[in-house]
Design an enzyme around this catalytic site. Structure first.
Site, PDB file in Angstrom:
ATOM      1  N   GLU A  36      -0.551  -2.092 -10.833  1.00  0.00           N
ATOM      2  CA  GLU A  36      -1.671  -1.629 -11.680  1.00  0.00           C
ATOM      3  C   GLU A  36      -2.048  -2.671 -12.743  1.00  0.00           C
ATOM      4  O   GLU A  36      -2.496  -2.329 -13.828  1.00  0.00           O
ATOM      5  CB  GLU A  36      -1.332  -0.309 -12.376  1.00  0.00           C
ATOM      6  CG  GLU A  36      -1.288   0.892 -11.471  1.00  0.00           C
ATOM      7  CD  GLU A  36      -2.653   1.417 -11.096  1.00  0.00           C
ATOM      8  OE1 GLU A  36      -2.894   1.616  -9.913  1.00  0.00           O
ATOM      9  OE2 GLU A  36      -3.488   1.590 -12.002  1.00  0.00           O
ATOM     10  N   ILE A  48       0.849  -1.194   0.000  1.00  0.00           N
ATOM     11  CA  ILE A  48       0.000   0.000   0.000  1.00  0.00           C
ATOM     12  C   ILE A  48       0.889   1.250   0.000  1.00  0.00           C
ATOM     13  O   ILE A  48       1.542   1.564   1.001  1.00  0.00           O
ATOM     14  CB  ILE A  48      -0.961   0.022   1.222  1.00  0.00           C
ATOM     15  CG1 ILE A  48      -1.662  -1.336   1.367  1.00  0.00           C
ATOM     16  CG2 ILE A  48      -1.968   1.166   1.081  1.00  0.00           C
ATOM     17  CD1 ILE A  48      -2.413  -1.828   0.143  1.00  0.00           C
TER      18      ILE A  48
END
Lengths: 419, 354
Positions: free
Chosen positions: A386, A174
């Site tokens: 991503e 994160i």
């Protein structure tokens, strides 16, 4: 058809270039050597906050975003082309330093799902947090130790208990996760439901049961903080279920949130180009200063041809990323093009950087060439986060099948084999 | 401002070419390969596609290289690349005249198809482009042309004073040449009996660069069309062909190939448009971009046409499907004016740019 930037865009990008060169580059090199993230209280963050630069603010309020952009680039009859300008700016900032760029304060990756899914009240609470003078961060928590590309496998659970949801589970990789004021956390009310069971929550720093479990030691991107987050009986009020209960009754809503990836994917491609361009330009200038670009020795000829190829590939990769963003500005579908940009640019960038190191040879290990070595360590993850290059190829092929009126996946309920 | 869209006229042009290609070319590819494309060339002249990029006062349509690229790419994509090359193989000759001599009659007659004009191939090199012969008194000049009965043969040659564009209307066709692809454009060895120098190349560096760039765009447009077409054909096949219980497109080994073919052909298309835009708008570095386009066409065409055959497997290798033809044609198209490799090392500006 036109391949020239407007005067306004050129001016904005000149400013971005100054910031990248004077601020991001030296800080990035410093923290790469330290192998640690820039601390949240570093004066740089306050400085750029005062400059009005934050990540993820655009789109928090469409009217405000547009006026904000206009105040930045001046009034113009031309459409603002926010997506196109953003990815060109992203390339330049990554050219400065990607790790520092990812550490920029602001809502960050939490912004797109909030923009698409949140209620007006949730938007207000969230975006108001970022209004003061102090730098603040937002974060996006989807990936888990056991679930990355296959989002349907997330196991962080959300159990309803009165007016609260009780979160239990772990999140990984994160960005800015430890320093974030708010984290958008994805959890499941029932793993058997797959995506239909997913819920997104706004979880504030300091909520009991929400802990930072680790700060990752990575191969590169040292300036950027990558955290592991732990949720142990973390009670989140139902008011912070993103979009409210009704939102999840329609599958379209969640799909909308996922479509924000169509903006971020070309941007990731552009960032990869920025990193590779930094290595390429350093290598090119080094050989130019050493009179190797016009020399006739076999090695010099090889160097020139290699540099030409690198330049060509970077220019083409940029073109693909810009096109995907331009389609978004034109409000046209761009899922296939966005995945093409994400699948194409990072491997090209890695190839360019690797070739730079190969040309520099043993000399490339010298302090003087730190930027190229750093780029080599920074770049690899761009073909991973991503959506990996493989995930992008799955997306592209699904779109190809759909364009022929065929199912995107072959399942047991689909028949037709003659054999 | 960045804009990737086509205007109305360009859309209309693409639609016209698409209809023509589907009706006149795609279904008759093997027949054309055997009999040649002369009849089609006449129809193309009738449609006014012979000289879209030339000024109106010379009989053209006053458009640009972008429109020319759209014609060639669309005809190759929806029809066939080898056929498209055969139809338009007179263009490099017209480009050389237009950029280097400005002989208006020759251009007008070429655009209308009244004079069969061709630029000869094979020979030696000059400044990145193949020249055709060294002029010495005793030398016999033997060249290769792609017209069975040309009226005027142009070629580049050099003597002590440097390279020149030469023209010959007195020559002898010696024999047909065997080659793998472009069978609809049979090539012949020709011996030049007499010629005249019509332009000194050395003093016209800018015009020379424009000639080279036009030729690179011409060839790359066809390769871009072939790549798109091969990728699409492989996709259609893979969605129909079953193996291990499902269409092969649904096996990741194949779907990843299809995704890559789509991605690469899309990337080539974008740099093609950029090169055309820079050429038409006389941007600095237009010649660098045209060269980059050409080198990219080499890489993309090689990969995509070969992968298309691979996806079709044995079916791709036999002549029931056009994929083997695209693979053969691609190689002869990209090498039509000499090896692309000779352009490596010729880029002047190494600054990346949008």
């Amino acid at each position: 058809m036109e391949f020239e930037l407007s005067q306004n865009h050129k001016q904005v990008l000149e400013l971005v270039k100054w910031l990248a060169k004077e601020k991001l580059r030296p800080l990035g090199l410093e923290y790469d050597k330290k192998e640690e993230p820039i601390p949240p209280d570093h004066p740089f963050f306050k400085e750029i906050k005062q400059m009005g630069i934050e990540i993820g603010v655009m789109g928090s309020d469409d009217v405000k975003s547009e006026s904000r952009l206009k105040s930045f680039i001046g009034e113009s009859k031309e459409p603002p082309m926010i997506a196109t300008l953003s990815i060109l700016a992203a390339e330049i900032l990554a050219w400065g330093d990607q790790g520092v760029f990812m550490s920029f304060p602001g809502p960050g990756l939490a912004s797109p799902p909030i923009r698409v899914m949140a209620t007006p009240e949730q938007k207000k609470i969230f975006f108001d947090t970022f209004k003061g003078d102090e730098p603040k961060w937002g974060a996006f928590g989807l990936t888990e130790p056991g679930a990355g590309s296959d989002v349907a496998r997330i196991r962080t659970s959300a159990k309803k208990d009165g007016k609260y949801y009780i979160l239990n589970g772990e999140k990984m990789y994160i960005t800015n996760g430890a320093r974030a004021e708010w984290v958008v956390v994805f959890a499941t009310v029932d793993p058997k439901l797959g995506r239909a069971g997913h819920r997104a929550f706004l979880v504030r720093k300091g909520t009991p049961g929400f802990k930072v479990s680790r700060i990752e030691k990575k191969m590169g991107l040292h300036a950027s903080e990558t955290a592991g987050l732990l949720f142990e009986d973390c009670a989140v009020h139902e008011d912070f279920l993103l979009g409210g209960e009704d939102y999840y009754k329609s599958k379209e809503g969640f799909k909308g949130a996922m479509e924000t990836l169509n903006m971020t994917r070309p941007a990731v491609g552009a960032m990869a180009i920025g990193i590779a361009r930094a290595a390429y330009e350093h290598t090119r200038d080094y050989f130019a200063e050493n009179y190797m670009l016009n020399a006739v020795s076999p090695f010099a000829v090889k160097i020139k041809a290699e540099l030409e190829r690198m330049k060509r590939k970077l220019d083409i990769a940029r073109l693909i990323c810009v096109r995907a963003a331009w389609l978004m500005d034109m409000k046209k579908p761009n899922a296939r093009e966005a995945s093409q940009a994400k699948a194409y640019a990072p491997p090209i960038a890695l190839d360019v950087i690797t070739r730079c190191l190969e040309l520099l040879g043993e000399e490339g290990t010298l302090e003087y060439h730190h930027i190229v070595n750093k780029a080599y360590r920074d770049i690899k993850v761009f073909d991973i986060f991503e959506g990996t290059g493989q995930v992008q190829r799955i997306v592209i092929s699904k779109r190809l099948f759909a364009s022929k009126g065929k199912p995107v996946e072959w399942g047991e309920n689909i028949h037709g084999s003659p054999n | 401002m960045i804009d990737f869209s086509l205007n109305e006229n360009q859309d209309l042009l693409v639609k016209t070419v698409e209809d023509f290609a589907k009706k006149e070319i795609r279904e008759k590819v093997r027949e054309i390969e055997e009999k040649g494309a002369n009849d089609l060339r006449k129809k193309v002249f009738e449609l006014g596609l012979g000289g879209v990029e030339f000024p109106e006062n010379l009989g053209g349509a006053g458009m640009g290289m972008l429109e020319r690229a759209l014609v060639l790419k669309t005809m190759s994509e929806k029809g066939d690349g080898g056929t498209t090359y055969s139809i338009f193989s007179f263009l490099p000759a017209l480009y050389s005249v237009f950029e280097l001599t400005q002989n208006q009659d020759l251009i007008k007659n070429g655009i209308e198809g009244k004079t069969k004009i061709t630029l000869a191939k094979a020979g030696i090199y000059y400044d990145g482009v193949q020249t055709k012969a060294k002029i010495k008194e005793k030398d016999k000049i033997v060249l290769v042309v792609e017209e069975k009965e040309p009226q005027i043969i142009l070629f580049f040659a050099e003597d002590k004073s440097g390279p020149s564009l030469c023209s010959s209307s007195e020559f002898e066709i010696k024999r047909k040449i065997f080659r793998s692809g472009l069978l609809s454009s049979p090539a012949y060895e020709v011996e030049i009996k007499s010629f005249e120098k019509i332009s000194d190349v050395q003093t016209q560096s800018q015009n020379w660069r424009r000639f080279v760039a036009r030729t690179q765009i011409f060839l790359s447009s066809i390769v871009a069309g072939i790549s798109k077409c091969a990728a699409d054909y492989a996709l259609d096949y893979a969605l129909e062909r079953f193996a291990f219980g499902r269409p092969i497109a649904y096996h990741q080994a194949i779907s990843f190939m299809l995704a890559d073919m789509d991605m690469l052909s899309a990337s080539l298309e974008q740099i093609l448009f950029k090169a055309c835009w820079e050429f038409d708008n006389q941007k600095d570095g237009f010649d660098d971009t045209a060269t980059e386009l050409f080198l990219e066409a080499l890489e993309v065409g090689k990969k995509v046409t070969s992968d298309a055959v691979q996806v079709l497997g044995g079916h791709g290798y036999i002549k029931d499907h056009p994929t083997e033809k695209w693979m053969r044609d691609f190689q002869d198209i990209i090498n039509a004016f000499g090896s692309p490799a000779k352009f490596e090392g010729t880029i002047k500006n190494l600054e990346t740019r949008i």
